[in-house]
Design a protein around this motif. Structure first.
Motif, PDB file in Angstrom:
ATOM      1  N   UNK A  34     -65.983   3.727 109.197  1.00  0.00           N
ATOM      2  CA  UNK A  34     -66.371   3.542 110.510  1.00  0.00           C
ATOM      3  C   UNK A  34     -67.005   4.644 111.210  1.00  0.00           C
ATOM      4  N   UNK A  35     -66.399   5.822 111.174  1.00  0.00           N
ATOM      5  CA  UNK A  35     -67.003   7.040 111.763  1.00  0.00           C
ATOM      6  C   UNK A  35     -68.376   7.475 111.190  1.00  0.00           C
ATOM      7  N   UNK A  36     -68.321   7.114 109.911  1.00  0.00           N
ATOM      8  CA  UNK A  36     -69.477   7.688 109.011  1.00  0.00           C
ATOM      9  C   UNK A  36     -70.537   6.642 109.415  1.00  0.00           C
ATOM     10  N   UNK A  37     -70.539   5.405 109.653  1.00  0.00           N
ATOM     11  CA  UNK A  37     -71.285   4.378 109.839  1.00  0.00           C
ATOM     12  C   UNK A  37     -71.709   4.433 111.345  1.00  0.00           C
ATOM     13  N   UNK A  38     -71.016   4.840 112.168  1.00  0.00           N
ATOM     14  CA  UNK A  38     -71.377   5.022 113.747  1.00  0.00           C
ATOM     15  C   UNK A  38     -71.928   6.594 114.245  1.00  0.00           C
ATOM     16  N   UNK A  39     -71.814   7.351 113.450  1.00  0.00           N
ATOM     17  CA  UNK A  39     -72.366   8.698 113.388  1.00  0.00           C
ATOM     18  C   UNK A  39     -73.913   8.714 113.644  1.00  0.00           C
ATOM     19  N   UNK A  40     -74.365   9.547 114.523  1.00  0.00           N
ATOM     20  CA  UNK A  40     -75.855   9.630 114.504  1.00  0.00           C
ATOM     21  C   UNK A  40     -76.154  10.940 114.368  1.00  0.00           C
ATOM     22  N   UNK A  41     -76.984  11.437 113.155  1.00  0.00           N
ATOM     23  CA  UNK A  41     -77.564  12.585 112.947  1.00  0.00           C
ATOM     24  C   UNK A  41     -78.587  12.993 113.917  1.00  0.00           C
ATOM     25  N   UNK A  84     -46.876   3.184 109.859  1.00  0.00           N
ATOM     26  CA  UNK A  84     -46.515   2.240 110.153  1.00  0.00           C
ATOM     27  C   UNK A  84     -46.662   0.999 108.723  1.00  0.00           C
ATOM     28  N   UNK A  85     -47.328   1.995 107.774  1.00  0.00           N
ATOM     29  CA  UNK A  85     -47.478   1.345 106.529  1.00  0.00           C
ATOM     30  C   UNK A  85     -48.916   1.291 106.228  1.00  0.00           C
ATOM     31  N   UNK A  86     -49.206   1.296 105.057  1.00  0.00           N
ATOM     32  CA  UNK A  86     -50.706   1.065 104.312  1.00  0.00           C
ATOM     33  C   UNK A  86     -51.767   1.928 105.093  1.00  0.00           C
ATOM     34  N   UNK A  87     -51.264   3.292 104.970  1.00  0.00           N
ATOM     35  CA  UNK A  87     -52.201   4.309 105.979  1.00  0.00           C
ATOM     36  C   UNK A  87     -53.424   4.405 104.933  1.00  0.00           C
ATOM     37  N   UNK A  88     -53.289   3.996 103.516  1.00  0.00           N
ATOM     38  CA  UNK A  88     -54.481   4.250 102.906  1.00  0.00           C
ATOM     39  C   UNK A  88     -55.589   3.592 103.339  1.00  0.00           C
ATOM     40  N   UNK A  89     -55.532   1.990 103.816  1.00  0.00           N
ATOM     41  CA  UNK A  89     -56.445   0.992 104.028  1.00  0.00           C
ATOM     42  C   UNK A  89     -56.867   1.327 105.437  1.00  0.00           C
ATOM     43  N   UNK A  90     -56.012   1.965 106.224  1.00  0.00           N
ATOM     44  CA  UNK A  90     -56.430   2.366 107.804  1.00  0.00           C
ATOM     45  C   UNK A  90     -57.184   3.624 107.766  1.00  0.00           C
ATOM     46  N   UNK A  91     -56.954   4.532 106.817  1.00  0.00           N
ATOM     47  CA  UNK A  91     -57.469   5.830 106.824  1.00  0.00           C
ATOM     48  C   UNK A  91     -58.942   5.663 106.354  1.00  0.00           C
ATOM     49  N   UNK A  92     -59.169   4.557 105.250  1.00  0.00           N
ATOM     50  CA  UNK A  92     -60.401   4.206 104.710  1.00  0.00           C
ATOM     51  C   UNK A  92     -61.171   3.690 105.607  1.00  0.00           C
ATOM     52  N   UNK A  93     -60.555   2.580 106.743  1.00  0.00           N
ATOM     53  CA  UNK A  93     -61.646   1.932 107.497  1.00  0.00           C
ATOM     54  C   UNK A  93     -61.831   2.969 108.744  1.00  0.00           C
ATOM     55  N   UNK A  94     -60.967   3.753 109.066  1.00  0.00           N
ATOM     56  CA  UNK A  94     -61.610   4.813 110.047  1.00  0.00           C
ATOM     57  C   UNK A  94     -62.524   5.707 109.681  1.00  0.00           C
ATOM     58  N   UNK A  95     -62.248   6.322 108.332  1.00  0.00           N
ATOM     59  CA  UNK A  95     -63.399   7.057 107.833  1.00  0.00           C
ATOM     60  C   UNK A  95     -64.704   6.538 107.885  1.00  0.00           C
TER      61      UNK A  95
END
Length: 243
Positions: free
Chosen positions: A84-91, A71-82
């Motif tokens: 968020x996933x790294x921050x939320x993940x637990x090793x 829908x537009x601006x997928x760079x920022x959306x992809x950046x945010x999702x990536x």
């Protein structure tokens, strides 16, 4: 190796009726490049801390961003999702013996977050060459310059991206530090225009960081409550079996 690794990837959904065109491939490569520069080169993630046993065992992380609808601006959306996933993940915790490496279940030992030093988030501007000498930096600020001006529109839609003459992406963390800057080409920005755009980008990035931190705190609290409830249920089941 002495440090772990992370692989980034981005793709469009396989549900699309038309094959991925050249523009989508360029966009995927740009997202991949920006994530690598911010996460690894920019030092957001400590890759050395992913090492389990020197020269033998390391964690390898795969980050895949799949774009279902542009829908537009997928760079920022992809950046945010990536991010968020790294921050939320637990090793998971690991037990290393002389003969093997055992990955422990989260019920045995609580997993730990990834070694993230900071969380950069991207803000993208669509650039439009204008016929007058007025600079419009959306959303709410504008300055005037005597040189030929370029309109910088933040968070462009897909229709706005079709008519843009250029684009610029910058990433800041919650402390207002510039972590990544990408200008693939197009119309040029004057120094004053660039400073004005960067100030707005910094403000918006820091706002996004606050929103992300709030969402992560809520998610961590819910995950902790779910884990505690699950452990209590297991303990009750063991007690009933013993009786």
């Amino acid at each position: 190796t002495g440090g772990g690794g992370i692989n980034n990837g981005s793709s469009t959904s396989k549900m699309q009726s038309q094959p991925q065109d050249a523009r989508q491939k360029l966009l995927s490569n740009r997202i991949l490049r920006l994530l690598e520069r911010s996460v690894l080169t920019g030092g957001a993630l400590d890759a050395e801390a992913l090492c389990v046993t020197t020269s033998k065992w390391v964690w390898r992380l795969d980050v895949t961003v799949t774009i279902l609808d542009d829908g537009g601006n997928v760079i920022d959306a992809s950046f945010l999702s990536a991010m968020a996933a790294l921050r939320h993940y637990r090793k998971p915790e690991v037990e290393v013996t002389e003969t093997s490496t055992i990955i422990l279940h989260s019920d045995e030992r609580e997993p730990s977050p990834l070694p993230m030093h900071h969380t950069p988030l991207a803000v993208t501007f669509a650039l439009f060459a204008t016929a007058n000498n007025t600079l419009n930096v959306s959303s709410s600020s504008s300055t005037h310059n005597n040189s030929p001006a370029v309109a910088a529109l933040i968070d462009p839609t897909s229709r706005e991206e079709l008519t843009q003459d250029g684009t610029i992406t910058m990433a800041y963390n919650r402390y207002g530090e510039l972590c990544c800057f990408d200008f693939p080409g197009g119309c040029e920005l004057s120094p004053k225009q660039l400073i004005s755009s960067s100030k707005l980008g910094k403000s918006k990035s820091m706002e996004l960081c606050k929103v992300l931190e709030t969402a992560l705190t809520n998610a961590d609290e819910k995950a902790s409550q779910d884990r505690t409830l699950r452990l209590r249920q297991q303990q009750q089941q063991q007690q009933q079996q013993q009786q």
